[in-house]
Enzyme design. Structure first.
Site, PDB file in Angstrom:
ATOM      1  N   ASP A 205       1.298  -1.465   0.015  1.00  0.00           N
ATOM      2  CA  ASP A 205       0.063   0.314   0.235  1.00  0.00           C
ATOM      3  C   ASP A 205       0.125   1.304  -0.418  1.00  0.00           C
ATOM      4  O   ASP A 205      -0.040   2.436   0.065  1.00  0.00           O
ATOM      5  CB  ASP A 205      -0.956  -0.101   1.496  1.00  0.00           C
ATOM      6  N   SER A 229      -7.567   5.446   0.000  1.00  0.00           N
ATOM      7  CA  SER A 229      -7.660   4.119  -1.051  1.00  0.00           C
ATOM      8  C   SER A 229      -8.916   3.851  -0.308  1.00  0.00           C
ATOM      9  O   SER A 229      -9.383   3.560   0.507  1.00  0.00           O
ATOM     10  CB  SER A 229      -6.514   3.067   0.084  1.00  0.00           C
ATOM     11  N   GLN A 279      -5.223  -1.221  -7.350  1.00  0.00           N
ATOM     12  CA  GLN A 279      -5.763  -0.535  -6.638  1.00  0.00           C
ATOM     13  C   GLN A 279      -6.023   0.654  -7.072  1.00  0.00           C
ATOM     14  O   GLN A 279      -6.451   0.944  -8.026  1.00  0.00           O
ATOM     15  CB  GLN A 279      -4.757  -0.160  -4.995  1.00  0.00           C
TER      16      GLN A 279
END
Length: 289
Positions: A205, A229, A279
């Site tokens: 991430d 996110s 993502q």
């Protein structure tokens, strides 16, 4: 002074409360204002691993971020044993704070099997030697930040990061969406295979969302964009040795409707592709009042 790498390893040592019910520490790691996305991904994966036979390794996970995590409270992880098959095991994990879901994840685990192999080659970029680390880069911009944000900006983080061709923090130019960084955590040496996977899940991430901002000449430092996110997918292709350097190759094929889509490929320093990432994140322009 707390060793941030040791703190991260302690974050992954989640507490068992009952059958399929676990509790993780909310504070620590990358951020202080809210729980870092990789933090809750890693703890969720560890919770799932606690319910999976030892002969199975995670090969994929798919997750949604639903609410910001509060660093002032622990996180409860509830595991649903969705399926135990002959070769694959599936788990669903729900992360809860204050009685509400903040995150949910499905993960699949697979016994080791032989099969055909191929991969895309690792990009030809500068290696980690000679590239400034994150702490060195941030120290050059510390005077531009008022306290108490400056202290958090300069605070030591658990993972050593070296960005290839970093952009200016204050006035980044419009740039190609491709983004490269090297990362490692030397304290991971000797950790078991499951912890290595959770550490990589945490790192997956890092900086990924920023790839969607690069073509527009903006970043979070300027206060022009609200970012978060929204979902996260990770495919694990090989065993991890997180104490060694890994290249994170990222790009952003699309942004629009205040969202950005980002992809990543993670390579061991010897060129082996060990993980793939995707993502979507919120990229909302901040409007002047």
């Amino acid at each position: 002074m707390i060793d941030p790498a040791k703190e991260l390893l302690e974050l992954l040592d989640i507490e068992t409360l009952d059958v399929d019910l676990f509790r993780g520490v909310g504070v620590g790691g990358e951020t202080r204002a809210r729980i870092f996305g990789g933090h809750v991904i890693a703890q969720s994966l560890m919770a799932a691993y606690r319910t999976v036979p030892t002969d199975r390794a995670c090969h994929s996970l798919h997750a949604y971020f639903m609410r910001p995590g509060d660093t002032g409270h622990p996180v409860i992880y509830q595991v649903d044993r969705a399926r135990d098959g002959g070769s694959f095991t599936t788990r669903r994990v729900v992360a809860i704070q204050n009685g509400k879901q903040i995150f949910n994840m499905s993960a699949s685990f697979h016994v080791a099997e032989d099969g055909w192999e191929h991969q895309h080659p690792m990009p030809d970029v500068d290696g980690p030697d000679g590239v400034k680390n994150r702490a060195e880069l941030r120290s050059g911009f510390a005077d531009l930040i008022d306290e108490p944000l400056r202290s958090d900006f300069l605070r030591a983080r658990p993972i050593e990061i070296r960005t290839v061709a970093p952009l200016d923090f204050q006035n980044p130019p419009a740039a190609d969406d491709t983004n490269y960084l090297w990362f490692r955590m030397q304290a991971a040496k000797g950790c078991d295979a499951r912890t290595q996977h959770c550490l990589l899940a945490y790192a997956s991430d890092l900086d990924l969302l920023g790839s969607g901002l690069r073509p527009h000449g903006v970043n979070w430092f300027q206060g022009k964009v609200m970012t978060a996110s929204l979902d996260h997918a990770l495919w694990l292709h090989a065993p991890i040795q997180f104490d060694q350097w890994h290249l994170y190759s990222m790009d952003s094929p699309f942004s629009g409707s205040a969202r950005g889509f980002n992809r990543g490929a993670i390579y061991a320093q010897d060129g082996q592709l060990v993980a793939s990432v995707a993502q979507e994140g919120l990229l909302r322009p901040m409007r002047k009042k």
